[in-house]
Design an enzyme around this catalytic site. Structure first.
Site, PDB file in Angstrom:
ATOM      1  N   HIS A 112       0.837  -1.206   0.000  1.00 48.95           N
ATOM      2  CA  HIS A 112       0.000   0.000   0.000  1.00 48.95           C
ATOM      3  C   HIS A 112       0.873   1.258   0.000  1.00 48.95           C
ATOM      4  O   HIS A 112       0.671   2.172  -0.811  1.00 48.95           O
ATOM      5  CB  HIS A 112      -0.912  -0.019   1.231  1.00 48.95           C
ATOM      6  N   GLU A 113       1.844   1.292   0.882  1.00 51.73           N
ATOM      7  CA  GLU A 113       2.678   2.491   0.996  1.00 51.73           C
ATOM      8  C   GLU A 113       3.645   2.618  -0.178  1.00 51.73           C
ATOM      9  O   GLU A 113       3.987   3.736  -0.585  1.00 51.73           O
ATOM     10  CB  GLU A 113       3.427   2.491   2.327  1.00 51.73           C
ATOM     11  N   HIS A 116       1.979   4.511  -2.887  1.00 52.21           N
ATOM     12  CA  HIS A 116       2.093   5.956  -2.670  1.00 52.21           C
ATOM     13  C   HIS A 116       3.486   6.450  -3.072  1.00 52.21           C
ATOM     14  O   HIS A 116       3.629   7.502  -3.705  1.00 52.21           O
ATOM     15  CB  HIS A 116       1.842   6.298  -1.198  1.00 52.21           C
TER      16      HIS A 116
END
Length: 233
Positions: A112-113, A116
């Site tokens: 998820h990160e 980003h």
């Protein structure tokens, strides 16, 4: 702007071990004992074995943003409501060592990160002032990280709805925005709706929605073989 107010508005209050522009260095004792050691071990396993993470790390390297584990990841204690975060000010991924206890959870948070971080690398994302940019990256992260996989949703007792994957992505993106920005739910919903279709359909660098680890393995294989494919056209 007052620094305390700025930290609250940008979500830094959820990560008490860091201040704007600063992060705490891990001591040798912390590296060997407590949650920090477990976090470091699970992180290493994730970047070496997760096809999601391996694809994203390869894509970032190809984009000129090579990731270094000791520089770009930090295991820290966080507020009990979050598992991780991307600190755009330092280009660093925060992993909440007090809230991540299973390898599967670590794999999802890292993925998820990293999405980003990939968006930060490839696009001129204005994380702090443009809510549409933030919403788009949150939609992509929820969509492509496995957060909304069938297995995870069944474990949360969320299943059986029409267009369930889209609604899961929308809901998780909305919650992420509300956690780190001081805006109303109505405003956040409006922003998510405005960018949802274009951002939901942006599957870069996976080329598809990896609904499972198997899907992610195929996506990683295709990504690594892309040069061979184009050379034969």
């Amino acid at each position: 702007m007052d620094q305390t107010k700025q930290e609250e508005e940008y979500g830094y209050d959820l990560f008490p071990e860091r201040k704007l522009g600063e992060h705490k260095k891990t001591s040798i004792a912390e590296s060997l004992f407590t949650f920090n050691h477990k976090c470091q071990v699970m992180l290493q396993f994730a970047v070496e074995t997760s096809p999601y993470a391996k694809l994203l790390l390869s894509a970032m390297k190809s984009s000129g943003c090579k990731v270094f584990k000791d520089r770009h990841f930090s295991c820290e204690d966080c507020d009990g409501t979050v598992s991780g975060g991307f600190d755009a000010a330092s280009s660093q991924i925060v992993l909440c060592q007090n809230n991540i206890h299973q390898q599967s959870h670590m794999n999802r948070v890292v993925t998820h990160e990293l999405i980003h971080a990939f968006d930060h690398c490839r696009a001129h994302v204005d994380w702090f002032n443009n809510f549409r940019h933030l919403a788009c990256s949150e939609i992509r992260a929820a969509n492509l990280s496995g957060d909304c996989s069938f297995t995870n949703e069944v474990a949360r007792f969320n299943f059986g709805l029409k267009r369930h994957h889209q609604e899961c992505v929308r809901g998780r993106a909305l919650r992420s925005i509300l956690a780190v920005r001081k805006i109303s739910r109505a405003e956040a919903e409006k922003i998510v709706d405005e960018v949802f279709d274009s951002c939901f359909n942006d599957h870069t660098p996976f080329g598809r929605i990896p609904h499972s680890k198997r899907d992610a393995k195929f996506a990683y294989r295709d990504y690594m073989n892309r040069d061979r494919y184009y050379a034969n056209l």
